[in-house]
Motif scaffolding. Sequence first.
Motif, PDB file in Angstrom:
ATOM      1  N   LYS A 131      -8.100 -36.751 -26.123  1.00  0.00           N
ATOM      2  CA  LYS A 131      -9.509 -36.607 -26.513  1.00  0.00           C
ATOM      3  C   LYS A 131     -10.390 -36.325 -25.309  1.00  0.00           C
ATOM      4  N   TYR A 132      -9.953 -36.753 -24.125  1.00  0.00           N
ATOM      5  CA  TYR A 132     -10.778 -36.594 -22.932  1.00  0.00           C
ATOM      6  C   TYR A 132     -10.854 -35.141 -22.482  1.00  0.00           C
ATOM      7  N   ARG A 135     -12.609 -32.675 -25.610  1.00  0.00           N
ATOM      8  CA  ARG A 135     -14.073 -32.640 -25.665  1.00  0.00           C
ATOM      9  C   ARG A 135     -14.639 -31.541 -24.764  1.00  0.00           C
ATOM     10  N   LYS A 136     -13.806 -31.062 -23.821  1.00  0.00           N
ATOM     11  CA  LYS A 136     -14.204 -29.946 -22.948  1.00  0.00           C
ATOM     12  C   LYS A 136     -13.553 -28.642 -23.402  1.00  0.00           C
TER      13      LYS A 136
END
Length: 228
Positions: A131-132, A135-136
């Motif tokens: 998810k980290y 998100r980008k």
Amino acid sequence: RLALHNRNISSYIPKTLLDRLRDRQQPPILGGSKREVTVVFVDIQNYSTVSEYLDPEQTIQILNECFSAWVADVQAHGGTVLEFLGDGMLAVFGAPNDLANHPSQALYCLRAMISSMEQLNKSWSKSGLDKYWKRKNISQLGFRSGIHTGTVVEGNLGSLTQMKYAVVGDTVNVAARLEQLNKKLGSTIAVSGDTQALLPEDIKSWLVPRGHHLVKGRNQPVEVFSCG
């Protein structure tokens, strides 16, 4: 001699070097000799973007999981990992021990590393760690690599009180610059013409010609092929 069998020591030294030290009757000395090798630089693609959103423990986890998989792949193909450089790794094929067809082994290794990263991404997706970077708008983590074959000086570098095994020379510089060139080419693996010329036809078929490119530290352009 007994200290070399201590696991706390051997974890810091590649097995190929450890075996060489165990066979020595005299202490290691500074200096080296010329040898033809294939040098591989690898780093994690988009690492800087992703690490901004990770806490230190997560950062170390991802680095160690990548490095653990990469080291296993390098060793399985007869190579030696010499350095971990932030989010990157330096490996050599053909030193400190002789290795037949070291350019081919380096390419086989990198193909295996692509599969290893696919498995790691599945694991990170399952745990929710991805998810980290999603998100980008980064769908998964990958790597970039540069490969070059040529002559290096391989041996012990440093001082009499603290030294390390290293490979030194223009060959190392070119491999590092090719790794960086992937950003411009939009590729995963950048292979020099010198390496490509030594590959069998079946491996050459994996590669796409990308022309000649100037790299820092070289006056003459380097012929480049890409894979991935």
